[in-house]
Write a protein that holds these residues in place. Structure first.
Motif, PDB file in Angstrom:
ATOM      1  N   SER A 195       0.811  -1.221   0.000  1.00 19.20           N
ATOM      2  CA  SER A 195       0.000   0.000   0.000  1.00 19.20           C
ATOM      3  C   SER A 195       0.846   1.273   0.000  1.00 19.20           C
ATOM      4  O   SER A 195       0.316   2.370   0.102  1.00 19.20           O
ATOM      5  CB  SER A 195      -0.932   0.003   1.217  1.00 19.20           C
ATOM      6  OG  SER A 195      -0.189   0.157   2.395  1.00 19.20           O
ATOM      7  N   THR A 220      -2.520  -5.531   2.954  1.00 23.69           N
ATOM      8  CA  THR A 220      -2.013  -4.336   2.272  1.00 23.69           C
ATOM      9  C   THR A 220      -2.481  -4.280   0.819  1.00 23.69           C
ATOM     10  O   THR A 220      -2.539  -3.209   0.231  1.00 23.69           O
ATOM     11  CB  THR A 220      -0.477  -4.262   2.333  1.00 23.69           C
ATOM     12  OG1 THR A 220       0.078  -5.442   1.755  1.00 23.69           O
ATOM     13  CG2 THR A 220      -0.004  -4.143   3.765  1.00 23.69           C
ATOM     14  N   SER A 260      -5.679  -2.493   1.478  1.00 25.28           N
ATOM     15  CA  SER A 260      -5.534  -1.074   1.816  1.00 25.28           C
ATOM     16  C   SER A 260      -4.928  -0.298   0.660  1.00 25.28           C
ATOM     17  O   SER A 260      -5.108   0.910   0.547  1.00 25.28           O
ATOM     18  CB  SER A 260      -4.693  -0.910   3.085  1.00 25.28           C
ATOM     19  OG  SER A 260      -3.454  -1.521   2.948  1.00 25.28           O
ATOM     20  N   MET A 261      -4.247  -0.997  -0.230  1.00 22.67           N
ATOM     21  CA  MET A 261      -3.757  -0.336  -1.431  1.00 22.67           C
ATOM     22  C   MET A 261      -4.938   0.233  -2.215  1.00 22.67           C
ATOM     23  O   MET A 261      -4.900   1.368  -2.711  1.00 22.67           O
ATOM     24  CB  MET A 261      -3.025  -1.386  -2.271  1.00 22.67           C
ATOM     25  CG  MET A 261      -2.637  -0.962  -3.619  1.00 22.67           C
ATOM     26  SD  MET A 261      -2.022  -2.442  -4.420  1.00 22.67           S
ATOM     27  CE  MET A 261      -1.409  -1.693  -5.882  1.00 22.67           C
ATOM     28  N   TRP A 273     -11.925  -2.575  -0.014  1.00 22.80           N
ATOM     29  CA  TRP A 273     -10.886  -2.797   0.994  1.00 22.80           C
ATOM     30  C   TRP A 273     -11.487  -3.440   2.235  1.00 22.80           C
ATOM     31  O   TRP A 273     -11.028  -4.490   2.708  1.00 22.80           O
ATOM     32  CB  TRP A 273     -10.250  -1.447   1.349  1.00 22.80           C
ATOM     33  CG  TRP A 273      -9.361  -1.403   2.539  1.00 22.80           C
ATOM     34  CD1 TRP A 273      -8.453  -2.346   2.921  1.00 22.80           C
ATOM     35  CD2 TRP A 273      -9.277  -0.339   3.498  1.00 22.80           C
ATOM     36  NE1 TRP A 273      -7.796  -1.935   4.058  1.00 22.80           N
ATOM     37  CE2 TRP A 273      -8.286  -0.700   4.433  1.00 22.80           C
ATOM     38  CE3 TRP A 273      -9.922   0.884   3.651  1.00 22.80           C
ATOM     39  CZ2 TRP A 273      -7.924   0.116   5.505  1.00 22.80           C
ATOM     40  CZ3 TRP A 273      -9.555   1.695   4.720  1.00 22.80           C
ATOM     41  CH2 TRP A 273      -8.577   1.312   5.633  1.00 22.80           C
TER      42      TRP A 273
END
Lengths: 503, 333, 339
Positions: B75, B137, B140-141, C316
């Motif tokens: 990320s 990640t 979250s990226m 996400w």
């Protein structure tokens, strides 16, 4: 001795797992300055007991006392804080870090700004290493050390704290004789300082040399504690094996068939050299030796997992080259591997799929897997081997050790092999399954299978084999017929000692 | 004990050999192929190279720490963009009006805080849920990139502050501001990883997590701190870079994670954790930048750069594997 | 003897207790993604009546088709215990190549030529990961960059366009309809059904699960591990080529970076479908659900008047929740045991 308070006392420890009662009322105590041997066969519960002591498992019943106080080992850290140190058989070191960092892992001395106090660390480590009289220094990278030296690093760890009790789990498995002397000196030092020592080993010779008392476990049950001076190898073996499992000798009464497998001058680099033997149909040949003697490696070579550097393999008199497991399977060789969970099963797969895995290409209906045929095979071997599962959909990982092993055996029996190799078939499984598997191996021989059994348990080898091949350090030391073999001569053969009768 | 021979050799300096080889190659090849008369190994050119290495390099130091620890952070590119926007945007906020250039440290502080918090959030999720860092990640990226767009939609965020530009373009002892930051960060992470208890524990966790747990090292907080550090560094990288350029597109920083990981792996850090160091990573960063510049110098375009870097990464992995084959006796699994 | 039967009954009891607990966990883990999907669909349908209209559903599935087709192939790779981060740049390559060859060779030859070239790339990766056993993350990361370079070299950095956009039948794959259904949707569904059957029903599919679940045990059962992984990458490359074909046919012209970043969306869809990155679990059906969830979330949020980037944030949260609940159900604890 009665007025001395034990450093560590176990009272009626019970630990159960789904399917197995791993520890069933274990009680014994370790006195200060005593070396206390803990003995038992593989799967007798020693390692479970150690995990209870180390706080990795919580007991379901019973209590642990240190001095007068009952203690609860909530985790590895707490065990350490209470002065109970472990020297594990399986190394738990960080290979990229230095010797000093490994010895003080988790408690590196600090300076300001969270810095490591290297001077203090090196000084402390050097002091310990000096005591151990080793050839490496504090800054050596652990990954560059030999296995034996890594073992010494593990031992050094135990000396960093003011230990009340130190537990050695098979510490000499990878040590040379010279290193053993150093180890025994360390133990003597600890003893002099009043530390209680639990010493786990299979090697009778060491047990009689350094221990004061011996406690024996069998199938998770405590068998008693005896003074070493008052016992003999026979009496200890008697306690370890007991009479619970029928382990009478068992030579074949049926006629043996042709030679199914012949191995001539087979070598594989440093692993084993110049191995010769044959296995006939209707015969169980046992391979006995210490871990690392080369037995498993021979099995792996026969199964196409290792390339031999020299020698011939003959199946039914024809010389063959086996390059892959698929090759071996097509020639009728089956291997029940040593590591059931790592090599034997895909734990996340269901029981049926595991069992039919090697023949999935042959069980086809059009382009698809014939699932009906698979279920039929599963049902057949479930009944024959008495595998207890809720059904074929159950994940293999959810079964008990004994049932898992039966799945693996069923997998290979359903291939109708010419040669069945089983490596440590009963390691870590319950007594019931154990005797069933022993019975099965005998039955298979009677039906004309050629069977190779690799085992580190002497009673098992004696029980199931028609002939026993004793190995030591990559070489066949001697082949015994079941009539002539004695425990004594077998132990001598696998320890590399010459025997008067040896050929 | 030949395990990881190449990664060890790389960590111990093979990367520098590779850099020297590149320098020689591009200097010689440049004589024949280059369109300009300027020599490749020109001092100015090398200084520029160091400056251009800074954005990737600063993040790569954090990635070394995270990967040695046994994790990975995909990320960083998004965090980079968020920090840039926070810095540029906050300078225009009405509450800070009237502070004059006093807004600069506040904007920096806000941007660095944002990066640190986002990094720590990754770490916290990895710690508390036990979900693999790769997945956390990866998620979250996307998520952080979404936050980037929330500021200004698809429009760029711009704010030029000339004091800031002057600072970014300043030179001290011949080195540009960005170069100084790269060197300082390299030193700081080197210090952290080799001299502090936290750093050594990070190695132990990546090397043998079970042993670390048994020795009482608290794995979770260590991982979270390292994620916070890489978040901080991603923000620092952005702050340094955008102080000069003054304008950020919402897609900026995309694929940074790939460049950063490539530099770290080239620098000899083990993908499974436990081994690697920032000096090697520094070499990896320089090697990549050199390759970009060098190929440009001899007239190759970006396409060749991409091709060559990808293949070199694979070649390194291949060599490492070949040197680790134990011979015929090995179990064929 | 009484000891033994005692043991046996202990065994049964223990097994039953542990099974029922495990089973509840597994049912939750197995159906969690479907439940989430249903909740989303209902919520969006209530929020916007247009959401479940045929037109809207078609448009969502059609726009998801490219990601979806690639996700089918990546499902094989992930179940075999590996990763493929190169699918995005590989798709750019396929798109550019087929557009270029369209004018040079004609569509009838261009398509097989493009498939052959893409398969070569897949075979190269399969060789590196399967036979040489190199780390798939790094290999495909390297290939992401290398293939991107290859594409740029091939195109000379130029956008690629078909000269005669009106007169070619090539547009059928991206723009045509058959039986009233857009062709990209048909391709996606047919490929999904086909590959779903390969994975669930054939010996090869069984091997993929075995190799990903426990590669060592698979080897010890005589399964050719290297070859199985190799084929997985070939399947992935085939899917990528198909996605490239749809993309090229839809736009009839393309930039070099058309597939950039898609690898992560594809991977997100596969993970959302519940495939574990450790290998050995996942199904094609669940991947399709994962793809549709991503597609419908995007669409639903847009219909609700939210900006496209809200979708990123929602994705996400969903990815992390999905994976977290999955492993929480398996370990029987919500929070991780990490100290």
């Amino acid at each position: 001795m009665t007025d001395v308070k034990p450093v560590l006392r176990l009272e009626d420890i019970v630990k159960t797992f789904p399917g197995v009662r791993a520890l069933d009322g274990v009680s014994f105590s370790v006195l200060p300055g005593e070396v206390h041997a803990l003995m038992g066969e593989n799967g007798a519960g020693k390692s479970t007991l150690m995990k209870v002591l180390g706080g990795i498992y919580q007991p379901d019943g019973g209590a642990i006392f240190m001095g007068d106080q009952q203690v609860v080992m909530a985790g590895p850290l707490e065990a350490k804080a209470k002065g109970v140190m472990f020297i594990h058989q399986e190394l738990s070191l960080a290979a990229e870090l230095s010797v000093a960092e490994n010895i003080y892992l988790g408690e590196l001395p600090r300076k300001s700004f969270g810095r490591v106090d290297w001077a203090k660390l090196t000084e402390q480590t050097d002091a310990i290493l000096k005591k151990l009289n080793v050839s490496f220094d504090a800054k050596t990278r652990v990954g560059d050390l030999s296995i034996a030296n890594q073992q010494m690093v593990e031992i050094a760890r135990a000396l960093t704290v003011d230990a009340k009790a130190v537990i050695f789990d098979e510490p000499t498995a990878s040590l040379t004789d010279a290193e053993k002397v150093v180890l025994f000196d360390v133990i003597a030092d600890l003893k002099r300082d009043g530390v209680g020592i639990i010493y786990i080993s299979h090697r009778m010779e060491e047990i009689f040399k350094i221990t004061d008392r011996i406690s024996v476990l069998r199938d998770g049950q405590y068998q008693g504690t005896v003074n070493t001076a008052d016992s003999t190898e026979e009496s200890i073996t008697q306690m370890m094996i007991g009479r619970k499992l029928d382990l009478s000798r068992n030579a074949s009464h049926h006629e043996l068939g042709d030679v199914a497998l012949e191995v001539r001058g087979l070598s594989c680099g440093k692993l084993y050299q110049d191995v010769n033997f044959e296995v006939r149909r209707g015969e169980v040949v046992g391979f006995y030796g210490l871990v690392g003697a080369g037995r498993t490696e021979i099995a792996e070579t026969l199964f196409g997992l290792r390339e031999p550097s020299e020698g011939q393999i003959l199946l039914d008199g024809q010389e063959v080259r086996i390059h892959s497991p698929a090759d071996a399977i097509s020639r009728g060789i089956s291997l029940v591997p040593e590591d059931r969970k790592g090599q034997g099963l895909v734990l996340g797969m269901n029981c049926r799929d595991n069992m039919t895995l090697p023949q999935v290409d042959d069980l086809k209906a059009g382009p698809f897997v014939a699932e009906g045929a698979e279920v039929a095979i599963f049902d057949q071997y479930r009944d024959r081997l008495d595998i207890r599962t809720p059904g074929w959909r159950a994940q293999a990982g959810n079964l008990s050790g004994g049932n898992q092993q039966k799945i693996v055996i069923g997998k290979w029996l359903s291939m109708h092999p010419n040669l069945l190799i089983v490596d440590e078939p009963t390691r870590g499984i319950d007594v019931g399954s154990k005797s069933e598997i022993h019975k099965l191996l005998r039955e298979l021989a009677a039906q004309g299978y050629a069977v190779m059994v690799i085992s580190s348990e002497m009673p098992e080898v004696l029980h199931v084999s028609d002939r026993i091949i004793a190995m030591y350090s990559g070489r066949v030391m001697r082949t015994f017929n079941s009539e002539e073999v004695t425990e004594d001569s077998l132990i001598k053969a696998i320890s590399g000692l010459s025997d008067d009768k040896a050929a | 004990m030949k395990s990881g021979a190449v990664s060890k050799a790389l960590a111990n300096g093979a990367i520098w050999g590779f850099i020297i080889l590149q320098l020689i190659f591009f200097s010689v090849a440049g004589e024949y192929l280059s369109l300009s008369d300027k020599a490749f190994m020109d001092w100015e050119n090398m200084l520029l190279l160091l400056k251009q290495s800074a954005p990737i390099g600063i993040i790569a130091m954090g990635m070394t720490l995270v990967m040695v620890n046994g994790n990975i952070d995909l990320s960083v590119g998004a965090t980079f963009a968020i920090a840039a926007i926070v810095m540029l945007d906050s300078m225009t906020w009405p509450i800070f009006a009237g502070l004059g250039d006093g807004v600069i440290p506040i904007a920096w502080l806000l941007a660095l805080t944002a990066g640190t918090v986002l990094g720590a959030l990754n770490g916290l999720i990895v710690w508390k849920t036990g979900v693999d860092a790769f997945i956390v990640t990866l998620g979250s990226m996307l998520g952080y990139r979404g936050i980037v767009f929330m500021f200004n939609g698809e429009n760029p965020t711009s704010h030029l502050n000339w004091t800031l530009v002057d600072f970014a373009e300043a030179e001290f002892l011949g080195l540009a501001t960005a170069s100084w930051f790269l060197l300082l960060v390299t030193f700081a992470i080197w210090f952290l990883m080799t001299k502090t208890v936290h750093g050594r524990n990070a190695y132990a966790i990546g090397d043998n997590r079970e042993a670390a747990v048994n020795a009482g090292i608290r794995v979770g907080p260590h991982m979270m701190i390292n994620f916070a550090i890489i978040g901080f560094l991603a923000a620092l990288s952005a702050v340094v870079f955008y102080s000069e350029s003054g304008s950020v597109n919402p897609n900026d920083g995309q694929l940074y994670e790939l460049w950063v990981i490539t530099a770290v792996v080239l620098g000899g850090t083990k993908i499974t954790g436990g081994a690697g160091n920032v000096i090697g990573t520094f070499g990896g960063v320089i090697a990549i930048q050199l390759l970009r510049k060098g190929l440009g110098h001899i007239g190759a375009d970006t396409s060749t750069v991409n091709l060559v870097i990808g293949l070199i990464l694979i070649a390194v992995l291949f060599l490492d594997r070949q040197l680790n084959v134990k011979g015929k006796e090995e179990l064929k699994v | 003897m009484s000891d033994m039967s005692q043991n046996a009954s202990n065994l049964r009891e223990g097994m039953m207790a542990s099974m029922s607990k495990q089973q509840i966990g597994r049912v939750l883990a197995k159906q969690g993604i479907l439940i989430a999907f249903a909740v989303f669909m209902i919520a969006f349908a209530i929020a916007s009546p247009k959401f479940l209209s045929v037109d809207n559903v078609f448009s969502v599935v059609r726009s998801s088709a490219i990601i979806g087709v690639m996700a089918l192939g990546v499902t094989f790779v992930v179940i075999s215990g590996n990763l493929d981060l190169s699918v995005g740049s590989m798709m750019s390559f396929s798109t550019i190549v087929v557009l270029d060859l369209h004018d040079k060779l004609g569509p009838a030859l261009a398509i097989p030529a493009m498939f052959a070239m893409t398969l070569c790339l897949g075979a190269f990766i399969g060789f590196l990961v399967g036979y040489l056993r190199l780390n798939s993350l790094i290999v495909t990361l390297g290939m992401l960059s290398a293939i991107h370079g290859l594409t740029l070299t091939y195109s000379g950095g130029q956008n690629m366009d078909i000269a005669d956009k009106e007169g070619t039948w090539f547009s059928v794959f991206g723009q045509g309809t058959a039986l009233g259904i857009p062709v990209p949707i048909l391709i996606f569904l047919i490929l999904a059904a086909l590959l779903g059957m390969v994975l669930a029903k054939t010996p090869f599919g069984r091997k993929v699960y075995a190799v990903g679940g426990n590669g060592t045990a698979a080897t010890f059962s005589g399964i050719p591990r290297a070859r199985t992984v190799f084929y997985c990458y070939l399947i992935s490359a085939t899917c990528v080529a198909t996605a490239g074909l749809i993309q090229a046919s839809r736009s009839l012209g393309s930039q070099n970076t058309v597939g950039q970043g898609l690898e992560l969306e594809v991977l997100a869809a596969v993970i959302l479908g519940g495939a574990s990155l450790l290998g050995g679990s996942g199904t094609v059906f669940k991947t399709v659900i994962g793809v549709l969830i991503l597609g419908f979330i995007q669409n639903g949020l847009l219909l609700m008047g939210l900006q496209f980037y809200v979708q990123f944030v929602v994705t996400w949260i969903i990815i992390i929740l999905a994976v977290w609940l999955d492993i929480a159900a398996k370990r029987g604890k919500l929070w991780s045991p990490i100290a």
